[in-house]
Scaffold this active site. Structure first.
Site, PDB file in Angstrom:
ATOM      1  N   GLY A  25       0.837  -1.207   0.000  1.00  0.00           N
ATOM      2  CA  GLY A  25       0.000   0.000   0.000  1.00  0.00           C
ATOM      3  C   GLY A  25       0.864   1.245   0.000  1.00  0.00           C
ATOM      4  N   HIS A  26       1.968   1.199  -0.708  1.00  0.00           N
ATOM      5  CA  HIS A  26       3.006   2.262  -0.649  1.00  0.00           C
ATOM      6  C   HIS A  26       2.534   3.604  -1.203  1.00  0.00           C
ATOM      7  CE1 HIS A  26       3.428   0.870  -4.797  1.00  0.00           C
ATOM      8  NE2 HIS A  26       4.018   2.018  -5.075  1.00  0.00           N
ATOM      9  N   LYS A  27       1.438   3.618  -1.971  1.00  0.00           N
ATOM     10  CA  LYS A  27       0.996   4.879  -2.598  1.00  0.00           C
ATOM     11  C   LYS A  27      -0.025   5.638  -1.728  1.00  0.00           C
ATOM     12  CE  LYS A  27       1.978   4.185  -7.472  1.00  0.00           C
ATOM     13  NZ  LYS A  27       1.437   3.907  -8.817  1.00  0.00           N
ATOM     14  N   GLY A  28      -0.574   4.989  -0.758  1.00  0.00           N
ATOM     15  CA  GLY A  28      -1.601   5.633   0.088  1.00  0.00           C
ATOM     16  C   GLY A  28      -0.993   6.666   1.018  1.00  0.00           C
ATOM     17  N   MET A  29      -1.843   7.342   1.794  1.00  0.00           N
ATOM     18  CA  MET A  29      -1.341   8.376   2.714  1.00  0.00           C
ATOM     19  C   MET A  29      -0.362   7.757   3.717  1.00  0.00           C
ATOM     20  SD  MET A  29      -3.386  10.947   5.289  1.00  0.00           S
ATOM     21  CE  MET A  29      -4.081   9.672   6.340  1.00  0.00           C
ATOM     22  N   VAL A  30      -0.722   6.625   4.317  1.00  0.00           N
ATOM     23  CA  VAL A  30       0.164   5.999   5.304  1.00  0.00           C
ATOM     24  C   VAL A  30       1.369   5.374   4.607  1.00  0.00           C
ATOM     25  CG1 VAL A  30       0.347   4.173   7.036  1.00  0.00           C
ATOM     26  CG2 VAL A  30      -1.707   5.594   6.937  1.00  0.00           C
ATOM     27  N   TYR A  81     -15.504  -2.201   8.801  1.00  0.00           N
ATOM     28  CA  TYR A  81     -14.061  -1.965   8.757  1.00  0.00           C
ATOM     29  C   TYR A  81     -13.422  -2.453  10.059  1.00  0.00           C
ATOM     30  CZ  TYR A  81      -9.761   0.884   8.264  1.00  0.00           C
ATOM     31  OH  TYR A  81      -8.463   1.333   8.158  1.00  0.00           O
ATOM     32  N   SER A 137      -6.833   0.345  13.307  1.00  0.00           N
ATOM     33  CA  SER A 137      -7.452   1.654  13.518  1.00  0.00           C
ATOM     34  C   SER A 137      -8.106   1.682  14.891  1.00  0.00           C
ATOM     35  CB  SER A 137      -8.531   1.866  12.448  1.00  0.00           C
ATOM     36  OG  SER A 137      -9.425   2.858  12.871  1.00  0.00           O
ATOM     37  N   SER A 138      -8.273   2.888  15.429  1.00  0.00           N
ATOM     38  CA  SER A 138      -8.891   3.010  16.759  1.00  0.00           C
ATOM     39  C   SER A 138     -10.372   2.643  16.725  1.00  0.00           C
ATOM     40  CB  SER A 138      -8.737   4.455  17.262  1.00  0.00           C
ATOM     41  OG  SER A 138      -9.290   5.361  16.320  1.00  0.00           O
ATOM     42  N   CYS A 139     -10.930   2.479  15.520  1.00  0.00           N
ATOM     43  CA  CYS A 139     -12.367   2.116  15.456  1.00  0.00           C
ATOM     44  C   CYS A 139     -12.602   0.666  15.832  1.00  0.00           C
ATOM     45  CB  CYS A 139     -12.948   2.416  14.078  1.00  0.00           C
ATOM     46  SG  CYS A 139     -12.404   1.275  12.820  1.00  0.00           S
ATOM     47  N   LYS A 193     -10.438  -5.235  10.638  1.00  0.00           N
ATOM     48  CA  LYS A 193      -9.181  -4.893  11.303  1.00  0.00           C
ATOM     49  C   LYS A 193      -8.961  -5.752  12.555  1.00  0.00           C
ATOM     50  CE  LYS A 193      -7.428  -1.921   8.508  1.00  0.00           C
ATOM     51  NZ  LYS A 193      -6.173  -2.267   7.797  1.00  0.00           N
ATOM     52  N   HIS A 219     -12.209  11.495   5.220  1.00  0.00           N
ATOM     53  CA  HIS A 219     -12.365  11.716   6.659  1.00  0.00           C
ATOM     54  C   HIS A 219     -12.599  13.211   6.896  1.00  0.00           C
ATOM     55  CE1 HIS A 219     -10.259   7.775   6.775  1.00  0.00           C
ATOM     56  NE2 HIS A 219     -11.047   7.600   7.814  1.00  0.00           N
ATOM     57  N   TRP A 266     -20.802  18.185   9.142  1.00  0.00           N
ATOM     58  CA  TRP A 266     -21.723  17.087   9.452  1.00  0.00           C
ATOM     59  C   TRP A 266     -21.845  16.870  10.954  1.00  0.00           C
ATOM     60  CZ3 TRP A 266     -19.479  12.765   5.732  1.00  0.00           C
ATOM     61  CH2 TRP A 266     -19.662  13.183   4.402  1.00  0.00           C
ATOM     62  N   ASN A 307      -7.214   8.649  14.404  1.00  0.00           N
ATOM     63  CA  ASN A 307      -7.519   9.295  13.119  1.00  0.00           C
ATOM     64  C   ASN A 307      -6.269   9.996  12.586  1.00  0.00           C
ATOM     65  OD1 ASN A 307     -10.115   8.750  14.330  1.00  0.00           O
ATOM     66  ND2 ASN A 307     -10.996  10.094  12.780  1.00  0.00           N
TER      67      ASN A 307
HETATM   68  O1  GFB Z   1     -13.495  11.427  10.025  1.00  0.00           O
HETATM   69  P1  GFB Z   1     -14.838  10.784  10.011  1.00  0.00           P
HETATM   70  O2  GFB Z   1     -15.518  10.612   8.694  1.00  0.00           O
HETATM   71  O3  GFB Z   1     -14.721   9.319  10.630  1.00  0.00           O
HETATM   72  O4  GFB Z   1     -15.862  11.603  10.965  1.00  0.00           O
HETATM   73  P2  GFB Z   1     -14.793   8.731  12.107  1.00  0.00           P
HETATM   74  C1  GFB Z   1     -15.430  12.130  12.178  1.00  0.00           C
HETATM   75  C2  GFB Z   1     -16.497  13.080  12.691  1.00  0.00           C
HETATM   76  O5  GFB Z   1     -16.465  14.276  11.885  1.00  0.00           O
HETATM   77  C3  GFB Z   1     -17.948  12.551  12.589  1.00  0.00           C
HETATM   78  C4  GFB Z   1     -17.780  14.626  11.487  1.00  0.00           C
HETATM   79  O6  GFB Z   1     -18.638  12.949  13.745  1.00  0.00           O
HETATM   80  C5  GFB Z   1     -18.475  13.266  11.359  1.00  0.00           C
HETATM   81  O7  GFB Z   1     -19.887  13.435  11.388  1.00  0.00           O
HETATM   82  N1  GFB Z   1     -17.754  15.421  10.257  1.00  0.00           N
HETATM   83  C6  GFB Z   1     -18.116  16.717  10.180  1.00  0.00           C
HETATM   84  C7  GFB Z   1     -17.380  14.999   9.035  1.00  0.00           C
HETATM   85  N2  GFB Z   1     -18.019  17.164   8.910  1.00  0.00           N
HETATM   86  C8  GFB Z   1     -17.560  16.106   8.173  1.00  0.00           C
HETATM   87  C9  GFB Z   1     -17.256  15.967   6.787  1.00  0.00           C
HETATM   88  O8  GFB Z   1     -17.403  16.882   5.969  1.00  0.00           O
HETATM   89  N3  GFB Z   1     -16.773  14.752   6.391  1.00  0.00           N
HETATM   90  C10 GFB Z   1     -16.602  13.705   7.271  1.00  0.00           C
HETATM   91  N4  GFB Z   1     -16.117  12.536   6.804  1.00  0.00           N
HETATM   92  N5  GFB Z   1     -16.903  13.796   8.610  1.00  0.00           N
HETATM   93  C11 GFB Z   1     -13.488   6.801  10.985  1.00  0.00           C
HETATM   94  C12 GFB Z   1     -13.866   5.467  10.393  1.00  0.00           C
HETATM   95  O9  GFB Z   1     -14.578   7.197  11.797  1.00  0.00           O
HETATM   96  O10 GFB Z   1     -12.340   6.720  11.801  1.00  0.00           O
HETATM   97  C13 GFB Z   1     -12.698   4.923   9.626  1.00  0.00           C
HETATM   98  O11 GFB Z   1     -14.997   5.632   9.576  1.00  0.00           O
HETATM   99  C14 GFB Z   1     -11.457   4.912  10.480  1.00  0.00           C
HETATM  100  O12 GFB Z   1     -12.994   3.635   9.192  1.00  0.00           O
HETATM  101  C15 GFB Z   1     -11.203   6.275  11.083  1.00  0.00           C
HETATM  102  O13 GFB Z   1     -11.617   3.985  11.502  1.00  0.00           O
HETATM  103  C16 GFB Z   1     -10.002   6.248  11.992  1.00  0.00           C
HETATM  104  O14 GFB Z   1     -13.666   9.238  12.926  1.00  0.00           O
HETATM  105  O15 GFB Z   1     -16.170   8.871  12.655  1.00  0.00           O
END
Ligand code: GFB
Length: 308
Positions: A9-14, A134, A105-107, A138, A177, A200, A163
């Site tokens: 996965g060398h091209k991704g962010m991590v 996911y 991941s912390s999820c 993991k 994200h 959101w 995150n």
């Molecule tokens: O970063 P995020 O999508 O993932 O959302 P999680 C984090 C928080 O930000 C949530 C809010 O409460 C979202 O509702 N948020 C606000 C937004 N505005 C936005 C927006 O414009 N876009 C997005 N995406 N969120 C992830 C997992 O969960 O954590 C992954 O889905 C992974 O699989 C990652 O585990 C570490 O932090 O909620």
């Protein structure tokens, strides 16, 4: 003695952050493009590992995305991530590769785990529904590494980041994200003179963020100094609300308009601050402050974005 380290996965962010860090050492980076080997093709993966015989593998290949992508593409998130990790972990064992770092991941932790979350909280309660697909993939990866250690003595370890953000992140507004999404939303609102930006959820959710270069250093530190059965957390140790994050990104981007919170969107897990005491005890600590990291990521975005 220099090692040949395959960054899957060398091209991704991590993955690209890991390549940047490894290139500063006398180790050699191995990489293979998806056009040569699709990591979902078990036979192709096995043949490549057999031929290239890495001394160590860092598994940074995954189907990743934010809360909306996880909810929308549940089957892809569980299937793709299971296939990728089973192919690489089993392939490593079959080829006699004795060292592998699996990234999770912390999820993986229960939605209401006591905070800050210790590694021992794993599998002690129900998961957050928005990303349980996911998370299960993991958790299976952690268990795969533990099973190959138990049965075959493989020195496979698992590192759990919080995150992440930084260069090469995904800035697509549906799949990304929160942090890259906010950078793009505020930037586009600024250059288009839009009066408000939609965030959101309620803004009350708390999140822990770590710059991907800090994570890459942490992963290499664990590769060199950690060799235990249990997975190990690797986080920044500090959290803030989405509302505080949005205010910080708004200021760094220089946007003057209003924030609107769309509560029809889910907050996801209310909080997931990890306890990273164990990795700190190994001698790793994050170096990049969130505000500085967001500012440098915004500069990266400005230099690399497709749209004007
Ligand atoms: O970063 P995020 O999508 O993932 O959302 P999680 C984090 C928080 O930000 C949530 C809010 O409460 C979202 O509702 N948020 C606000 C937004 N505005 C936005 C927006 O414009 N876009 C997005 N995406 N969120 C992830 C997992 O969960 O954590 C992954 O889905 C992974 O699989 C990652 O585990 C570490 O932090 O909620």
């Amino acid at each position: 003695m220099s090692r040949r380290i395959w960054v899957a996965g060398h091209k991704g962010m991590v993955g690209s952050a890991l390549v940047r860090q490894i290139e500063k050492t006398d180790d050699e980076v191995l990489r293979v493009d998806r056009s040569t080997v699709d990591l979902r093709d078990q036979r192709a993966v096995q043949l490549w590992i057999n031929e290239n015989k890495p001394d160590a593998i860092i598994f940074a290949a995954a189907m990743v995305g934010g809360i909306y992508a996880n909810e929308t593409y549940a089957a892809n998130f569980i299937y793709d991530n299971l296939v990728l990790e089973t192919n690489v972990i089993h392939g490593a064992h079959e080829a006699g590769v004795n060292r592998l770092v699996f990234l999770g991941s912390s999820c993986i932790y229960p939605k209401f785990a006591p905070q800050p979350i210790q590694e021992s909280s794993l599998l002690t309660g129900p998961l957050e529904p928005t990303n349980e697909w996911y998370a299960i993939a993991k958790i299976a990866g952690i268990k795969l590494c533990q099973a190959y250690r138990k049965q075959y003595g493989r020195r496979y370890i698992s590192v759990m980041p919080c995150n992440l953000y930084g260069p090469n992140d995904n800035f697509d507004l549906q799949r990304s994200h929160v942090l890259p999404a906010l950078i793009r939303k505020f930037h586009e609102a600024k250059i288009n003179n839009v009066s408000e930006v939609v965030v959101w959820g309620t803004g009350a959710a708390l999140r822990e963020f770590l710059h991907v270069d800090d994570l890459a250093r942490g992963v290499l530190h664990c590769l060199n100094h950690y060799d235990e059965y249990e997975h190990i957390n690797c986080g920044s140790g500090s959290e803030l609300s989405i509302k505080e994050l949005a205010t910080m990104v708004k200021s760094i981007v220089g946007y003057q308009g209003e924030l609107i919170f769309d509560t029809s969107r889910p907050d996801g897990t209310p909080r997931k601050l990890m306890d990273s005491t164990r990795v700190h005890a190994l001698g790793w600590k994050p170096e990049i402050a969130l505000e500085d990291g967001i500012a440098s990521t915004y500069q990266w975005y400005l230099s690399n974005r497709a749209s004007p």
